[in-house]
Design a protein around this motif. Sequence first.
Motif, PDB file in Angstrom:
ATOM      1  N   LEU A 153      85.240  24.175  -9.636  1.00 46.69           N
ATOM      2  CA  LEU A 153      84.426  24.317  -8.430  1.00 46.69           C
ATOM      3  C   LEU A 153      84.202  25.788  -8.107  1.00 46.69           C
ATOM      4  O   LEU A 153      85.158  26.569  -8.039  1.00 46.69           O
ATOM      5  N   ARG A 154      82.935  26.160  -7.914  1.00 39.01           N
ATOM      6  CA  ARG A 154      82.601  27.550  -7.597  1.00 39.01           C
ATOM      7  C   ARG A 154      82.114  27.733  -6.171  1.00 39.01           C
ATOM      8  O   ARG A 154      82.430  28.721  -5.510  1.00 39.01           O
ATOM      9  N   ASP A 155      81.348  26.768  -5.673  1.00 45.19           N
ATOM     10  CA  ASP A 155      80.701  26.998  -4.383  1.00 45.19           C
ATOM     11  C   ASP A 155      80.227  25.678  -3.775  1.00 45.19           C
ATOM     12  O   ASP A 155      80.120  24.659  -4.467  1.00 45.19           O
ATOM     13  N   ARG A 156      79.955  25.725  -2.492  1.00 42.54           N
ATOM     14  CA  ARG A 156      79.309  24.624  -1.766  1.00 42.54           C
ATOM     15  C   ARG A 156      78.145  25.214  -0.981  1.00 42.54           C
ATOM     16  O   ARG A 156      78.267  26.305  -0.411  1.00 42.54           O
ATOM     17  N   LYS A 157      77.050  24.505  -0.954  1.00 47.82           N
ATOM     18  CA  LYS A 157      75.900  24.935  -0.152  1.00 47.82           C
ATOM     19  C   LYS A 157      75.287  23.736   0.544  1.00 47.82           C
ATOM     20  O   LYS A 157      75.313  22.609   0.019  1.00 47.82           O
TER      21      LYS A 157
END
Length: 236
Positions: free
Chosen positions: A225-229
């Motif tokens: 997991l790298r990011d949430r947007k």
Amino acid sequence: MNLFNTIKMDREYWLVDQVKVEGVLELEYRDAFKSLLVDWQENEIGYLSLLMDATHEEWLLEQGFYKVSTIVEYTRTLDGNLTEEPEITKEALVDSRMADSDFAKLYERCRSGSANKNKLFTIEQVMESLENELGPEWRASCYMFRKSGEPVGLSIPIIEQGTVDEGRLFYFGVVPEYRGKGYGAVFHRISLNLLRKIGAATYVGSTDEANQHMIRIFEQNGCRLRDRKGIYRIDR
């Protein structure tokens, strides 16, 4: 400094994605986006779909946006070939006898019943966007997966616009009758190998946070997991 990537489709829509840059303040992003939003309004475009960090959510809602959903981004380094299944063959559309209309039908089958909530386009618009966004040689980027000669999935590996070696899948999908049998992870591994062959050093994939099946595929194939947007939209 480019803080937003934008795909423009005539007067129909703009697709905008926030570019995360270390050291850039929230206020700088908002000032840059205000300018972009004014351009969208002045050009009388149908709608604007935005991917942006949820820390801006309250401000975006004040600007007239509504929230569609949340996406998660996963990534991994492409540092070697992954194991493929010999029973699955891959074929580029450019080398196939399949007509574009039949490819469109396969695409539609693959995206039917998707857990992703951000359904923007008809299949006709999707096919039009392939050429608009990937160029006249778009068929060379479209791959079909076959089992016993039957098309059972597809993938469109590309290098992300504005980057040198960031690999993305413009689309990836499995036909309904082959879901839940482990083929999604197999097709995804093949797709990662295809990305490496076209020069990608890293892979970034995204999906709706509700799409637990795709998230499991990411994790099975070594992605983290790298990011949430948030996904936000405004209509004219």
